[in-house]
Design a protein around this motif. Structure first.
Motif, PDB file in Angstrom:
ATOM      1  N   ILE A 160      -8.025 -13.579   4.335  1.00 43.63           N
ATOM      2  CA  ILE A 160      -7.493 -12.350   4.944  1.00 43.63           C
ATOM      3  C   ILE A 160      -6.141 -12.632   5.596  1.00 43.63           C
ATOM      4  N   MET A 161      -6.058 -13.803   6.243  1.00 40.79           N
ATOM      5  CA  MET A 161      -4.821 -14.154   6.940  1.00 40.79           C
ATOM      6  C   MET A 161      -3.661 -14.388   5.972  1.00 40.79           C
ATOM      7  N   VAL A 162      -3.930 -14.982   4.815  1.00 43.47           N
ATOM      8  CA  VAL A 162      -2.825 -15.296   3.891  1.00 43.47           C
ATOM      9  C   VAL A 162      -2.435 -14.103   3.028  1.00 43.47           C
ATOM     10  N   THR A 163      -3.223 -13.028   3.053  1.00 42.19           N
ATOM     11  CA  THR A 163      -2.898 -11.848   2.249  1.00 42.19           C
ATOM     12  C   THR A 163      -1.567 -11.252   2.720  1.00 42.19           C
ATOM     13  N   PRO A 164      -0.551 -11.197   1.868  1.00 38.64           N
ATOM     14  CA  PRO A 164       0.774 -10.706   2.287  1.00 38.64           C
ATOM     15  C   PRO A 164       0.754  -9.240   2.699  1.00 38.64           C
ATOM     16  N   SER A 165      -0.030  -8.447   1.943  1.00 40.72           N
ATOM     17  CA  SER A 165      -0.090  -7.013   2.200  1.00 40.72           C
ATOM     18  C   SER A 165      -1.344  -6.471   1.528  1.00 40.72           C
ATOM     19  N   PHE A 166      -1.950  -5.467   2.139  1.00 37.48           N
ATOM     20  CA  PHE A 166      -3.125  -4.856   1.525  1.00 37.48           C
ATOM     21  C   PHE A 166      -2.689  -3.722   0.604  1.00 37.48           C
ATOM     22  N   ASP A 167      -1.756  -4.047  -0.238  1.00 38.84           N
ATOM     23  CA  ASP A 167      -1.160  -3.112  -1.195  1.00 38.84           C
ATOM     24  C   ASP A 167      -1.126  -3.807  -2.553  1.00 38.84           C
ATOM     25  N   LEU A 168      -1.816  -3.233  -3.526  1.00 28.89           N
ATOM     26  CA  LEU A 168      -1.927  -3.869  -4.844  1.00 28.89           C
ATOM     27  C   LEU A 168      -0.607  -3.886  -5.610  1.00 28.89           C
ATOM     28  N   SER A 169       0.397  -3.177  -5.117  1.00 28.28           N
ATOM     29  CA  SER A 169       1.708  -3.244  -5.770  1.00 28.28           C
ATOM     30  C   SER A 169       2.494  -4.471  -5.317  1.00 28.28           C
ATOM     31  N   ASN A 170       1.974  -5.179  -4.326  1.00 24.79           N
ATOM     32  CA  ASN A 170       2.625  -6.386  -3.828  1.00 24.79           C
ATOM     33  C   ASN A 170       2.284  -7.565  -4.731  1.00 24.79           C
ATOM     34  N   GLY A 171       3.301  -8.264  -5.255  1.00 26.56           N
ATOM     35  CA  GLY A 171       3.066  -9.361  -6.190  1.00 26.56           C
ATOM     36  C   GLY A 171       2.271 -10.495  -5.575  1.00 26.56           C
ATOM     37  N   GLY A 172       2.554 -10.809  -4.300  1.00 27.59           N
ATOM     38  CA  GLY A 172       1.827 -11.879  -3.631  1.00 27.59           C
ATOM     39  C   GLY A 172       0.346 -11.566  -3.493  1.00 27.59           C
TER      40      GLY A 172
END
Length: 292
Positions: free
Chosen positions: A133-145
């Motif tokens: 959860i902490m390393v997730t860059p963004s809770f947006d599936l359009s985000n490449g990371g």
């Protein structure tokens, strides 16, 4: 072999496991081609190892053959999803997502072997979940990371499943035989999907793919299993847990993929949890590892 030499070899093995993601980033071809090519060179490497250890890789019980085919299918899916995670995200996200596999192994062993989850494994599951959860860059599936992390997690789940499937094979086959058969299945499965792409693979791609198969598969596996003659499996599990550290550091130096503070903290949580769990629990999968 001295203990000091074994420790050095184990760290080299961990580095080679980690840089597989870096080679994947260097290769322009898609994840199917990378995985197919890796299997070719890995089969060659495992054949050499079989000759070295005086094994006949294809001489296995029929019952074991069926489970090895299943494990090979899972390995093919693991490689494809891992390298795809690197393509859509980056090395750090793909590697940290893949690092969840020990927690997946605990869950699968509970589901398929009715093993009870220990307090150590509960802590591992909790810490890995928090770290992801902490390393997730963004809770947006359009985000490449974020996509890279999700595909990395999928890769870890598939690898965890292959480890559990191989639990059936450990008593009747050697680790080298398991790896040889799995890589052969990967080649058979992926070749029909990639055969038309083979003529267009560049010479540089073939070079990096060869490094994947020979260094990150053959040499790393040889260093791993030979080191176990001088150090115990718990020590090995801690060192191998450093694989994401080497991968992220390498990507930082080579590709300027500088991780955020949040990624570093989340990654530390995951890595420490995996290393601590390895200290507390020693499994047969560590002494006869399956290929990454």
């Amino acid at each position: 072999m001295t203990k000091q030499t074994a420790l050095i070899q184990m760290h080299i093995a961990a580095i080679l496991f980690g840089v597989s993601g870096i080679f994947g980033n260097l290769i322009a071809s898609d994840s199917f081609v990378i995985s197919m090519g890796r299997s070719i060179f890995a089969i060659f490497a495992m054949t050499l190892l079989s000759l070295h250890f005086r094994y006949i890789p294809w001489r296995i019980p029929l019952k074991t053959f069926y489970t090895l085919v299943i494990a090979g299918i899972l390995l093919a899916a693991h490689w494809v999803t891992f390298f795809y995670a690197i393509k859509v995200g980056n090395v750090a996200m793909a590697t940290l997502g893949f690092a969840c596999f020990p927690a997946c192994v605990a869950l699968f062993e509970m589901l398929f072997f009715k093993d009870k989850i220990t307090n150590v494994e509960y802590c591992l599951l909790l810490c890995v979940s928090i770290g992801l959860i902490m390393v997730t860059p963004s809770f947006d599936l359009s985000n490449g990371g974020t996509l890279g992390l999700l595909w990395g997690i999928a890769s870890g789940i598939l690898y965890g499943a292959s480890v559990v499937v191989n639990r059936y094979n450990l008593k009747s086959t050697t680790g080298v035989q398991i790896c040889w058969w799995q890589c052969t299945v990967v080649l058979i499965i992926l070749l029909p999907f990639t055969i038309t792409s083979i003529p267009s693979i560049s010479k540089m791609d073939w070079l990096w793919i060869a490094c994947l198969g020979l260094l990150c598969t053959g040499l790393s596996y040889y260093l791993f299993i030979s080191s176990l003659t001088a150090i115990n499996a718990k020590t090995a599990s801690i060192i191998i847990a450093l694989e994401p550290v080497y991968a992220i550091f390498g990507a930082w130096i080579l590709f300027s993929e500088q991780p955020s503070i949040r990624t570093i903290i989340g990654g530390v949580v995951i890595i420490l949890a995996v290393a601590w769990a390895g200290l507390q629990k020693q499994t047969n999968n560590t002494t006869k590892p399956v290929i990454e």
